[in-house]
Structure formats: structure tokens, C-alpha cells
Design a protein around this motif. Structure first.
Motif, PDB file in Angstrom:
ATOM      1  N   GLN A 427       0.737  -1.364   0.272  1.00  0.00           N
ATOM      2  CA  GLN A 427       0.161  -0.022  -0.095  1.00  0.00           C
ATOM      3  C   GLN A 427       0.846   1.190   0.060  1.00  0.00           C
ATOM      4  OE1 GLN A 427      -2.290  -1.121   3.594  1.00  0.00           O
ATOM      5  NE2 GLN A 427      -4.215  -1.043   2.098  1.00  0.00           N
ATOM      6  N   PHE A 429       4.020   1.467  -0.927  1.00  0.00           N
ATOM      7  CA  PHE A 429       4.645   1.773  -2.267  1.00  0.00           C
ATOM      8  C   PHE A 429       3.566   2.321  -3.441  1.00  0.00           C
ATOM      9  CE2 PHE A 429       6.183   0.021  -6.453  1.00  0.00           C
ATOM     10  CZ  PHE A 429       7.303   0.668  -6.588  1.00  0.00           C
ATOM     11  N   TYR A 430       2.532   1.546  -3.541  1.00  0.00           N
ATOM     12  CA  TYR A 430       1.589   2.285  -4.411  1.00  0.00           C
ATOM     13  C   TYR A 430       1.305   3.666  -4.205  1.00  0.00           C
ATOM     14  CZ  TYR A 430      -2.820   2.126  -7.011  1.00  0.00           C
ATOM     15  OH  TYR A 430      -3.716   2.360  -7.949  1.00  0.00           O
ATOM     16  N   CYS A 431       1.411   4.168  -2.972  1.00  0.00           N
ATOM     17  CA  CYS A 431       1.008   5.649  -2.589  1.00  0.00           C
ATOM     18  C   CYS A 431       2.262   6.436  -3.161  1.00  0.00           C
ATOM     19  CB  CYS A 431       0.836   5.909  -1.347  1.00  0.00           C
ATOM     20  SG  CYS A 431      -0.801   5.371  -0.778  1.00  0.00           S
ATOM     21  N   ASN A 432       3.419   5.778  -2.846  1.00  0.00           N
ATOM     22  CA  ASN A 432       4.613   6.478  -3.318  1.00  0.00           C
ATOM     23  C   ASN A 432       4.977   6.650  -4.726  1.00  0.00           C
ATOM     24  OD1 ASN A 432       6.886   4.697  -0.987  1.00  0.00           O
ATOM     25  ND2 ASN A 432       5.571   6.183  -0.404  1.00  0.00           N
ATOM     26  N   GLN A 433       4.385   5.280  -5.319  1.00  0.00           N
ATOM     27  CA  GLN A 433       4.418   5.517  -6.773  1.00  0.00           C
ATOM     28  C   GLN A 433       3.585   6.627  -7.401  1.00  0.00           C
ATOM     29  OE1 GLN A 433       3.251   5.051 -10.246  1.00  0.00           O
ATOM     30  NE2 GLN A 433       5.475   5.275 -10.422  1.00  0.00           N
ATOM     31  N   ARG A 434       2.593   6.963  -6.615  1.00  0.00           N
ATOM     32  CA  ARG A 434       1.756   8.019  -7.140  1.00  0.00           C
ATOM     33  C   ARG A 434       2.178   9.481  -6.639  1.00  0.00           C
ATOM     34  NH1 ARG A 434       0.753   4.403 -10.233  1.00  0.00           N
ATOM     35  NH2 ARG A 434      -1.338   3.287 -10.383  1.00  0.00           N
ATOM     36  N   GLY A 435       3.373   9.486  -6.254  1.00  0.00           N
ATOM     37  CA  GLY A 435       4.091  10.667  -5.839  1.00  0.00           C
ATOM     38  C   GLY A 435       3.731  11.016  -4.199  1.00  0.00           C
ATOM     39  N   ILE A 436       2.923  10.218  -3.343  1.00  0.00           N
ATOM     40  CA  ILE A 436       2.684  10.426  -2.218  1.00  0.00           C
ATOM     41  C   ILE A 436       3.721   9.877  -1.048  1.00  0.00           C
ATOM     42  CG2 ILE A 436       0.962  10.311  -0.312  1.00  0.00           C
ATOM     43  CD1 ILE A 436      -0.926   9.812  -2.842  1.00  0.00           C
ATOM     44  N   PRO A 437       4.693  10.600  -0.549  1.00  0.00           N
ATOM     45  CA  PRO A 437       5.537  10.322   0.304  1.00  0.00           C
ATOM     46  C   PRO A 437       5.034   9.327   1.610  1.00  0.00           C
ATOM     47  CG  PRO A 437       5.574  12.506   0.101  1.00  0.00           C
ATOM     48  CD  PRO A 437       4.387  12.126  -0.467  1.00  0.00           C
TER      49      PRO A 437
ATOM     50  N   GLU B  75       8.961   8.215  -4.440  1.00  0.00           N
ATOM     51  CA  GLU B  75       7.905   9.496  -4.948  1.00  0.00           C
ATOM     52  C   GLU B  75       8.671  10.403  -5.711  1.00  0.00           C
ATOM     53  OE1 GLU B  75       8.607   8.341  -1.836  1.00  0.00           O
ATOM     54  OE2 GLU B  75       9.244   9.682  -0.319  1.00  0.00           O
ATOM     55  N   ALA B  78       8.259   9.476  -9.116  1.00  0.00           N
ATOM     56  CA  ALA B  78       6.957   9.778  -9.465  1.00  0.00           C
ATOM     57  C   ALA B  78       6.864  11.235 -10.075  1.00  0.00           C
ATOM     58  CB  ALA B  78       5.968   9.340  -8.610  1.00  0.00           C
ATOM     59  N   HIS B  79       7.459  12.073  -9.180  1.00  0.00           N
ATOM     60  CA  HIS B  79       7.411  13.378  -9.409  1.00  0.00           C
ATOM     61  C   HIS B  79       8.114  13.807 -10.705  1.00  0.00           C
ATOM     62  CE1 HIS B  79       6.951  13.894  -4.780  1.00  0.00           C
ATOM     63  NE2 HIS B  79       6.019  13.734  -5.380  1.00  0.00           N
ATOM     64  N   PHE B  86      -0.172  -0.606 -12.119  1.00  0.00           N
ATOM     65  CA  PHE B  86       0.462  -1.961 -11.622  1.00  0.00           C
ATOM     66  C   PHE B  86      -0.451  -3.218 -12.170  1.00  0.00           C
ATOM     67  CE2 PHE B  86       1.804   1.092  -8.527  1.00  0.00           C
ATOM     68  CZ  PHE B  86       2.689   0.528  -7.684  1.00  0.00           C
ATOM     69  N   VAL B  90      -3.256  -2.220  -5.509  1.00  0.00           N
ATOM     70  CA  VAL B  90      -3.671  -2.649  -4.058  1.00  0.00           C
ATOM     71  C   VAL B  90      -4.902  -2.059  -3.778  1.00  0.00           C
ATOM     72  CG1 VAL B  90      -1.257  -3.030  -3.302  1.00  0.00           C
ATOM     73  CG2 VAL B  90      -2.274  -0.737  -3.136  1.00  0.00           C
ATOM     74  N   GLU B 107       0.337  16.436  -4.141  1.00  0.00           N
ATOM     75  CA  GLU B 107       1.971  16.047  -3.977  1.00  0.00           C
ATOM     76  C   GLU B 107       2.899  16.432  -4.988  1.00  0.00           C
ATOM     77  OE1 GLU B 107       3.251  15.492  -0.987  1.00  0.00           O
ATOM     78  OE2 GLU B 107       1.629  14.940   0.256  1.00  0.00           O
ATOM     79  N   HIS B 108       2.329  16.003  -6.199  1.00  0.00           N
ATOM     80  CA  HIS B 108       3.336  16.399  -7.468  1.00  0.00           C
ATOM     81  C   HIS B 108       3.327  17.791  -7.557  1.00  0.00           C
ATOM     82  CE1 HIS B 108       2.580  12.259  -8.934  1.00  0.00           C
ATOM     83  NE2 HIS B 108       3.636  12.499  -9.836  1.00  0.00           N
TER      84      HIS B 108
END
Ligand SMILES: Nc1ncnc2c1ncn2[C@@H]1O[C@H](COP(=O)(O)OP(=O)(O)OP(=O)(O)O)[C@@H](O)[C@H]1O
Ligand SMILES: [Mg+2]
Lengths: 478, 253
Positions: A427, A429-437, B75, B78-79, B86, B90, B107-108
Motif C-alpha cells: 500500500q 509503495f503504491y502511494c509512493n509511486q503516485r508521488g505520495i511520500p 515518490e 514519480a514527481h 500496476f 492494491v 503532492e506532485h
């Protein structure tokens, strides 16, 4: 970085509200005996019956043992080392201008400017700083509707008949060790009465703070909703950072008469102790409500603070068709311990109760849900649904569920569901991948997990609670 | 050059190697397809590019927009414009699709030093992208991926891609789980988002998707290495002949 290291970083937020304001206090020397109780009663100019009531509570307490059944371990407070009375010196304030500037600064630091609160939502405030109400706003608007909202000390002076009739009827002095102690020494708290058929036009709100080092807090709240009335009551608190443990043993009594509805929301954020488990507030609370016919009491709590929490807001569903609800989020981090839950006592026919409990454990903390659902012999067709979830963050913490069910009527329908989950690396990593730390991701996931409870809170409170959850669990305080 | 992967070796923390010297160069405006048998390392490659921590890069480099990604957090990547659709999205209970995408977009923006997006503008954009992908707006208030069908999850991935407008989109088996109509709609969506500035890497087992999203290059991954590259006709050949002949070709190597 491993998941645990990550969570360690993320969950190591420092207590944001750690400061103490410098307000001059009038404080009794530490110790507990009949003389102290007489002194408290005298300082508050109480009628004799109340002095006697306190003395009897003290006598009962002296005979009781501190309970040990909760899943918490702590060093028992030295009850003789506590000062049982501390009053901020300035009193009787009708406008904010007269409020101690130090206090106003305190509120600013907390991000709760009274001014803003006043303008924003018409929240009436009965501020308790060191056991005595310092300011009460919006009294007038409320008075027009016949609503009484004041400190319990004022109520003793101004509405003695109501106090005498109801005080200790829902939580008797003999109820438990901490309730007995509170009955003996309570110094302040709130009193609220909503007349028949009146819908309270605003959220009634109290911010509690513990201010003096070594000062115990023994708040007493009594809330009476007369037939067909409605009230939403908010209670929130934060405490200054302290090294020694601070004891808090509050009692809250709610009475919902026929057809009345009480919504009681709490955001509790007392000093939880530092990352090593040093210091922090001990919070031993007895909260209980009584529902007459077709009445409804809804407890919502967001518990993030305190070193040790012992708290079971309960409903006695005495009247037919009455409803009890309990929505709870309890966060524990570092070395915090929480043993919390509810009791739903179904006595009337077709009574209904709902329990939604969300525990979140991080660090080395321990969180327990303890709940009792009791269906009495006359409670035909009573129903209960309980949902108890725990979310574990990292592997150093523990979560426990103790559901007790007693059914004395065959027509009862009682359902209990429980889940335990972990915040998955997937979960995050999924958020991280969307730019969310990671920290924001954890806040997002936790808020999502608690949604069913947060949705029960009034809007402004919900926003505050979300922030609080984030602060309790994140490293980035700001 | 948008993405340049040079001699990339990566594996698990315990040392198990999974990628064994990948070379891949992707220019802006291109579409690349990566095919290969189950377990050949396709998802691993995608995850390593995105920065998943359970994989350790032991050799080589991943350069994106003239910058090595290896030292960057997921992140930060991603930025910069790396997006991964995926293979198994998830679920995040209680977090609505709209709240999630709002958080992601803001966040971006924060990373670029911009203010959060205006709520009205955000809503308008969400509506547009939903239309593009023929998704109902009730999607927005649903809990992220919770109870979504396989196809809905994949569509939701592409919706997020449409919202975030990445420079590099890696679609890991986005076609699996999609029905025939959904496949067409999603492919059209991806095509609509394609431009001279961005690139798409599609990981797939089926030629079918490549009829819609036409690749400039097709690569075959085997045992963590690209063993064959070609034009779109390679995908057709694979569809016809399977992987055995490629495995044989590489048996001695
Ligand atoms: N975290 C992990 N732990 C253990 N093994 C792993 C892990 N990640 C990948 N692997 C292994 O690495 C190999 C490559 O896996 P990967 O998921 O990249 O394959 P793939 O090409 O995407 O396959 P598929 O077509 O089935 O999706 C597999 O053997 C897989 O089991
Ligand atoms: Mg895969």
C-alpha cells in the motif's frame, strides 16, 4: 530501509502541544484526607449535602482497591502526592478581552483561537484550565432557548435541585475506584441541561487542559437532555509536556430522557509520554449514559493521547426502542497503553446498539478493545452489531480484543466481527509511486481506515481529528 | 533520450539475482512493448524503475531525463514523471478514488513548488478523464480498488495515469482482466494521452493490445535479460510460435 525502520521514523512524532502556560494558580498543598475534601467543598461554597456526599465517596474510596483487570501496567499514582485543587486566579469573565492573555496564547498555540471558534461555527466554550472554568461564551444565545450550559460548580450554586437530583445517579460513587475518587474530589467540569423538545442550535464544546505540574484532574460532567431534545457535545483536550505522570479520573454522566438524543464526541490528546515511555497522562475515565424510551446516545471518541488509558463509554438502554452507539478510534504509539471499549446494556425491548472500534498500534504500544454487550431478560428483540478492527504498524506493538457477551433473552441478535491488519508495504509503495511520500501515505491509509468513525464527528472536529491522527503517527509535525 | 537503462543488474536483498544486464533505451514519442514468459522479470523491471525497495540494484544505471534514478525515492521518481500501472493494484479501504488522486496530484504540485490544485479545476479534470475512459462518475466516491472487479482496477490505473500525465508510463499487464470493449476503450485512452513528449512501455502477454497501442519496438525478456528486440512484427511472431524457439536460441548462451 526496512518497513520497521520506516515506520519507526514515521511514528516518532514529538508531542506537538508540549508547553505549559504561566497562569497564576491558587493551589492546595498535596495530600488527600477529610480536611482536603472539606477545603475543596468550602472553596467552592458548596451546600452541606454535597460536602457530605463527597465525604461519603472518600470513605467508600478508602475501602476500595485500585483495579488491576485492565490490560495495562503502570506505576500506581501516589494519591497523597497529588494536589487536589488548583484554580486559575482570574474568574468571572464575560468577554474574551477579560481572559488571561496567557491563556489566549495557549489556545493560539493549540491552533484553537477562541475568536475564530466563536465566529466560525458558534461553538460555545466552557474552557477548563486547571479545574476551574475561566470563560464561558454564548451563554446568552443558549439561555434564550432555556439551555443551561455552565461549569458544574456554577450549576451547584445556580441549579442545586437538578444537581441534587441527578448527580451520581448514572455513575454511582461505588461504581469503581476512580469514580469514587472523582466523587470525593472533583473540582470542575461541565453541566448541561436541554429543556423538553429543544434542539440545541450549536455544538457545545469544552476544551480541557491540565496545567499544573502534579495537579490531578477530576472533572465531572453531567448532561441532561429532557424529553425530545437534542444536543451535540464536544470534548477535546491537549496537555502541556510534563515529565511526571499526571492523573486524570473523570466522570461523565448522560441522561437522555424519552425521545431525546445526545451525541457526545471526544478528541483526546493528552501528553502520551516521550518516545521512551517516560511521563504522560494516566487517563482513567468513567463515562456512562442512560437512555429512556426511544432515546439515543452516541459516543464518538478519537483517542490519541495519554500514557495509560482506561475508558469505556457505556450506554444503559433502559427504555424500549432506545439506541446506543459507540464509535472509537484509539491510537497508541511508543510505549502508550490503551484499554478501551464500551458496554451496551440492553434492558428495554427492541433496543439497538452499534459498536465500531478502530485500534491503531505503532511503536511499542499496546492497544486493547474491551467490550461488553449484555442483553437482559426483558429485552425482547434486542440487536447489537460490533465491528472491532485493529491496524498494526510495525512489529513492536500489540493489539488485543476482549469481547464479552451476556445474553439472557433468546430473541437477541448479536453480531461480532473483528479484523486485524497491517499497513502493507504494498500500500505504501503504491502511494509512493503516485508521488505520495510515506508519511502522507500512512496518514491517508489511517484516515481511510478510521473513516466510519471520523464521519460521525461534527465537521470541524473531524478535520481536527484527522490532523491529530496524522500528528500522532507521523514524523513531520507542522 | 527519455529513459536509458544500462547493464542493469538487480535482485532480492538476499542476493537472488532477478535482472541480469538489461539494456533499454526509450525516446520521447515512442511506444515499447515488453513481452516474455511468466517469471521472466517483466514486473521486476517495472518495479525497479519505479524504485521499489525490496529490490536491490547491484550494477548498471537507470537514467531518466538525464538523471540517474537510483538514488531517488519512489515518490521523487514519480514527481519526475515515472508512472507505473500496476499488474495487481492494491486496495486502500476508506480512501476514495477522488481523495486519493487529489492527494497524488497535490503532492506532485508541492514537489514543483506549486499550490494545491483548485477544487473546481480538479473536479473538471476528473470528469474529463472519466469521460475519456467511459467511466461512471460514481467511481470517484468509491474506496480505492476495494471491491473493484479486475477490469475496474485496471481502468482505474489508466484513469490515474490520465490525471497525472506522466512522461513515462509503464503499463504492467494492463490488458489482463479487461473485456474486449474495455480493452479498446483503455487503449484509446492511452493513445489519446500519447504525445511527442512522453513515452509508453507496455508489458503484455498478448498481441491483442498491440493492435490498439501500436509499438515501435518489441522486446523479449527471458531470465531477466532482453534476449531479442524487433519491430511490431516480432509480437505477431511470438503470438504464432510462442517462446520455445527463443528459449532454444538462448539455451547455449
Ligand atoms: N519479492 C520477491 N520475492 C521473491 N521472488 C520474487 C520477488 N519478486 C520477483 N520474484 C521472482 O522473480 C521472478 C520474476 O518475477 P516477475 O514478477 O518480474 O515476473 P513477470 O515477468 O512479471 O511474470 P508474469 O508474466 O507472471 O507477470 C519470478 O521468479 C518471481 O517469483
Ligand atoms: Mg508480471
Amino acid at each position: 530501509m526496512s518497513q520497521d525502520e520506516l515506520l519507526e521514523g514515521v511514528t516518532s512524532a514529538d508531542y506537538k502541544y508540549g508547553f505549559s502556560s504561566e497562569i497564576e494558580s491558587d493551589t492546595l498543598p498535596p495530600g488527600l484526607n477529610e480536611g482536603v475534601i472539606r477545603a475543596i467543598s468550602a472553596k467552592k461554597n458548596e451546600p452541606e449535602w454535597l460536602t457530605d456526599w463527597r465525604l461519603e465517596a472518600f470513605r467508600l474510596w478508602s475501602l476500595m482497591e485500585e483495579p488491576t483487570w485492565a490490560n495495562v501496567t503502570y506505576k500506581k499514582p501516589d494519591y497523597q502526592a497529588i494536589s487536589y485543587y488548583s484554580a486559575a486566579k482570574k474568574k468571572q469573565i464575560t468577554s474574551l478581552d477579560e481572559v488571561d492573555p496567557e491563556l489566549l496564547k495557549t489556545f493560539e498555540k493549540l491552533g484553537i483561537s477562541l475568536d475564530e471558534q466563536k465566529r466560525l461555527s458558534g461553538v460555545a466554550m466552557d474552557i477548563v484550565v486547571d479545574s476551574v472554568s475561566v470563560a464561558t461564551t454564548f451563554k446568552k444565545t443558549l439561555a434564550e432557548k432555556g439551555i443551561i450550559f455552565c461549569s458544574i460548580s456554577d450549576a451547584v450554586q445556580e441549579h442545586p435541585a437538578l444537581i441534587k437530583k441527578y448527580l451520581g445517579t448514572i455513575v454511582p460513587r461505588t461504581d469503581n475506584y476512580f469514580a469514587a475518587l472523582n466523587s470525593a474530589v472533583f473540582t470542575d467540569g461541565s453541566f448541561c441541561y436541554i429543556p423538553k423538545g429543544v434542539r440545541c442550535p450549536m455544538e457545545l464544546s469544552t476544551y480541557f487542559r491540565i496545567n499544573q505540574a502534579g495537579t490531578g484532574q477530576f472533572e465531572r460532567t453531567l448532561l441532561i437532555a429532557d424529553e425530545g431534545s437534542y444536543v451535540s457535545y464536544l470534548e477535546g483536550c491537549t496537555a502541556p509536556q510534563r515529565d511526571e505522570n499526571q492523573l486524570h479520573a473523570a466522570v461523565v454522566e448522560l441522561i437522555a430522557m424519552e425521545g431525546a438524543e445526545i451525541k457526545y464526541s471526544t478528541v483526546q490528546n493528552w501528553y502520551p509520554g516521550d518516545a521512551q515511555g517516560k511521563g504522560g497522562v494516566f487517563n482513567f475515565v468513567t463515562k456512562r449514559g442512560l437512555c429512556e424510551r426511544k432515546a439515543k446516545i452516541s459516543w464518538t471518541q478519537v483517542e490519541t493521547g495519554s500514557a495509560v488509558t482506561w475508558k469505556y463509554p457505556s450506554c444503559i438502554l433502559k427504555g424500549d426502542d432506545s439506541i446506543g452507539e459507540f464509535y472509537s478510534v484509539a491510537v497508541t504509539n511508543h510505549y502508550q497503553q490503551a484499554d478501551t471499549g464500551t458496554k451496551m446494556i440492553h434492558l428495554g425491548k427492541r433496543t439497538k446498539s452499534t459498536i465500531v472500534s478502530k485500534g491503531i498500534c505503532a511503536g511499542h504500544s499496546q492497544g486493547s478493545y474491551r467490550g461488553l454487550v449484555k442483553i437482559g431478560p426483558r429485552a425482547e428483540n434486542a440487536r447489537n452489531h460490533s465491528q472491532c478492527d485493529s491496524l498494526l504498524m510495525g512489529s513492536g506493538c500489540g493489539s488485543h480484543t476482549f469481547p464479552y457477551i451476556e445474553i439472557q433473552n433468546k430473541t437477541a441478535q448479536v453480531e461480532h466481527e473483528a479484523t486485524t491488519s497491517k499497513i502493507g508495504e504494498d500500500q505504501i509503495f503504491y502511494c509512493n509511486q503516485r508521488g505520495i511520500p510515506a508519511e502522507a501515505a500512512i496518514a491517508l491509509i489511517v484516515n481511510g481506515y478510521c473513516k466510519d468513525v471520523l464521519n460521525q464527528l461534527p465537521m470541524e472536529f473531524a478535520v481536527e481529528a484527522q490532523k491529530l491522527l496524522a500528528i500522532s503517527l507521523e514524523g513531520s509535525v507542522g | 533520450m527519455l529513459l536509458s537503462i544500462q547493464n542493469l543488474h538487480a535482485g532480492l536483498e538476499d542476493g537472488t539475482p532477478l535482472l541480469n544486464g538489461i539494456d533499454l533505451r526509450v525516446n520521447a514519442g515512442e511506444v515499447h512493448a515488453i513481452m516474455g514468459p511468466n517469471g521472466s522479470g517483466k514486473s521486476t523491471l517495472a518495479n525497479v524503475i519505479a524504485g521499489r525497495e525490496e529490490y536491490r540494484v547491484t550494477q548498471g544505471d537507470i537514467v531518466f531525463k538525464e538523471q540517474s534514478l537510483l538514488a531517488l525515492t519512489p515518490e521523487e521518481r514519480a514527481h519526475l514523471g515515472v508512472f507505473l500501472s500496476f499488474q495487481y493494484p492494491v486496495e486502500i479501504p476508506g480512501v476514495s478514488v477522488s481523495n486519493f488522486i487529489k492527494t497524488a496530484i497535490n503532492e506532485h504540485r508541492k514537489a514543483r513548488g506549486e499550490e494545491p490544485m483548485d477544487a473546481a479545476a480538479l473536479l473538471k479534470m476528473m470528469r474529463e478523464k472519466l469521460n475519456l475512459l467511459e467511466m461512471d462518475k460514481s467511481f470517484l466516491s468509491r474506496s480505492l480498488n476495494e471491491g473493484f472487479s479486475g477490469g475496474e482496477k485496471k481502468r482505474n490505473e489508466i484513469f490515474q495515469m490520465a490525471m497525472l500525465q506522466p512522461a513515462l508510463a509503464i503499463l504492467d499487464e494492463t490488458d489482463s482482466g479487461l473485456d474486449i470493449d474495455a480493452l479498446r476503450i483503455v487503449a484509446q485512452g492511452v493513445n489519446a494521452l500519447k504525445s511527442k513528449e512522453n513515452a509508453v512501455v507496455v508489458i503484455t502477454h498478448y498481441q491483442r493490445l498491440l493492435d490498439y497501442i501500436v509499438p515501435d519496438f518489441v522486446h523479449v525478456l527471458l531470465h531477466g535479460k532482453i534476449v531479442k528486440s524487433g519491430g511490431k512484427e516480432l509480437a505477431l511472431e511470438l503470438e504464432d510460435r510462442g517462446y520455445d524457439w527463443i528459449k532454444k536460441e538462448n539455451a547455449g548462451a
